[in-house]
Structure formats: structure tokens, C-alpha cells
Design an enzyme around this catalytic site. Sequence first.
Site: not given
Length: 317
Positions: A131, A134-135
Site C-alpha cells: 500500500c 499508506c506507507d
Amino acid sequence: METYDIIIVGGGPAALTAGLYAARRNLKTLILSETLGGQMALAHVVENYPGVEAISGMELAEKMKKQAEKFGCEFKLAKVGGLELKGEIKKVKTPEKEYSSKIVIIATGSHYRRLKVEGEDKFIGKGVSYCATCDLPLFKDKKVAIIGGSDSAVTAAMYASEIASETFLIHRRDKLRAEEVTQEKLKKTPVKIIWNSVIEKVEGDKFVNKVIIKNVKTNETQELQLDGIFIEIGEIPTTEIVKAAGVEVNEKNFVIVNDKFETNIPGVYAVGDVTGSFAQIIVAAAEGAEAATNAYLYLKGGFYGERKPADYGEKKK
Ligand code: NAP
């Protein structure tokens, strides 16, 4: 046991739109999902949902949820662990509660595909991510590679180039399949593309520090020093619980539906990525709208109650 007219399993655009349409038909509607937004929520930016120039996937999910709730649809964050779908009354089980309904709409979507190479599992959360949205913020001024050649990979690579010190896009072919508009944008970024190449191995100590790449044309391998690798190579349908409940899937594990989004079990519909449709927010939303309306007609026996209730399985006129 709480009773509803329609229970929707999943929380992406297909589920949220089905919830909106069902609630606007005054059906007592519940959406049960482990997360809000599904894969849509992971999109850093969505630029192709008509009428909305640019929006983050999560913001769009929140707007869809709010709109469905405005008309009375209930949304509960919960992992559905079991389904009993055969018979007129269906049961949907979460660890805390059991719900029942006459209609279940399956909108469980898909989950990320893994590369299945050495070192991948070992470094999940330690430099290997599925992701980017997200990261990537954790990789400021670090060196990263994105794997894949379609829209997820290319948009992730563009986003990475704003954050990381150096960004590579590693694709197994000599051309990309992402939308042309996106490819043009990519050309204006400092992303370095490594063509015709696959990852053979992910290596590191506590965290990833390099990958071994093989050129599929020449079979030559090379090492690339990296801090992070983002695997954006598509999705596989999430069908474990629905298969266990007797819903038929095809050889690729997608739920089989007819042109009314009906599955093999009367009163059970499936929409969005779990059916193998073109994985786009607008397609998922459209399918959710249509399935909820078909379910309403099935429950009520037509707009005027003119039909016998059980026309499930009939072809569209
Ligand atoms: P996708 O379109 O299924 O593409 C997967 C990519 O990963 C392909 O380039 C594929 O290579 C590659 N791949 C698959 N397995 C691989 C493996 N084992 N090793 C190396 N590479 C592998 O997946 P997606 O990018 O997640 O997109 C899914 C859908 O969402 C698409 O319809 C896409 O258009 C849409 N989407 C849209 C946006 C947007 O902003 N418009 C953003 C994200 C996603 P090959 O090309 O060689 O098959």
C-alpha cells in the site's frame, strides 16, 4: 438477532452505492465491512470519477458512506466470519453478533496479489509494502522501487517521486498498461523505469536493503540497493467466506453472476471487483446501484408488486 431487508458485505464503492440505493427504496439496510472504502480508500488520488476532478480515495469513501447514511443505511465496521445463504432467511455472522436478512449483496472486493519471491514475506512491514498510499510517507528521502506496470504502480511511482530520494518503477514488460494520461504524467517525473525485469529476491538485515532483479530478455541479474519496495501488481478476489456458503465462483475465483448481478443462490447478489468486473470505482458503484434495485424488485415483486416475488434468475427483458 437483528433483522434487515438487505445486508451488504463489503465497504467499497459497490457496497456503499448498493447501500445508498437500497436505503432510498426504504429498505432496512446494513453494510458490514472490516474497513471503509475497500481498495478505493488506498488510492492516493482519484481523477476519473465523473463530476469530481480530484479527490483522495478515502475522502470519496467517506462521502459515499455519509450519503448512504443520510437515507437510513446503517454502516458497521465488523469482520464477517460466516454466512448462511441458502433458504429464504440469510444469516450473516460477525464475532459479536448475528444478523439476518432476505437479501445479501456480496461486495467483498479483492486483496493484494503477492509477488511470491524469496524474502518477500520476511520483510513485510520492514520495507515490503502493498500500500503505497499508506506507507510511502515513512520513506521520506529513502530509495524505493515500485513493482508493476498498470495504474496502481504508476500512480504510486509518481507519488513516491515526491517523497523518496530516488524512485524506480520495475516492470516485467517493455511498455506500461496504465492509462495514457497517467503515463504522460509519469514522463514528467524523475522516476527511473527498469523495463523487462522481475524481482528475484528481496534481501536485507532488519529492514530491506536490496533486491535482486532479473532482466527477462537477457536473463542477466543485477542488485539494486533500496530501502523500500512497493508491490502494486493487482488484486485477487476475496471469496473464501462466500465460497464456503455455496456461492459459485469461476476458475479465476470470481463470483459468477448473471446480468442482474444474481448469484446461483436466490436472494444473493454480487457486485464490484469480486465478480471480476473492470476494476474501476464508477463500475463498482454502477453495479451496486443496479443490484440493489434488482434486489428491491425481487423483494417487492416489481415496482407495483405486479409480479410473483420469485423471478430470481430470470433474464433481463
Ligand atoms: P492491474 O491493472 O491488474 O495490473 C497489474 C500489473 O502488475 C500489470 O502491469 C501486471 O503486469 C503486473 N503484474 C501482475 N502480476 C505480476 C507479477 N507476478 N510480477 C510482476 N508484475 C506483475 O492492477 P492495478 O494497477 O492494481 O489496477 C487494477 C484496476 O484498478 C485497473 O482497472 C486500473 O485501471 C484501476 N486503477 C485505476 C487507477 C486510477 O487512478 N485511474 C489507479 C489504480 C488502479 P502485465 O502488464 O505484464 O500483466
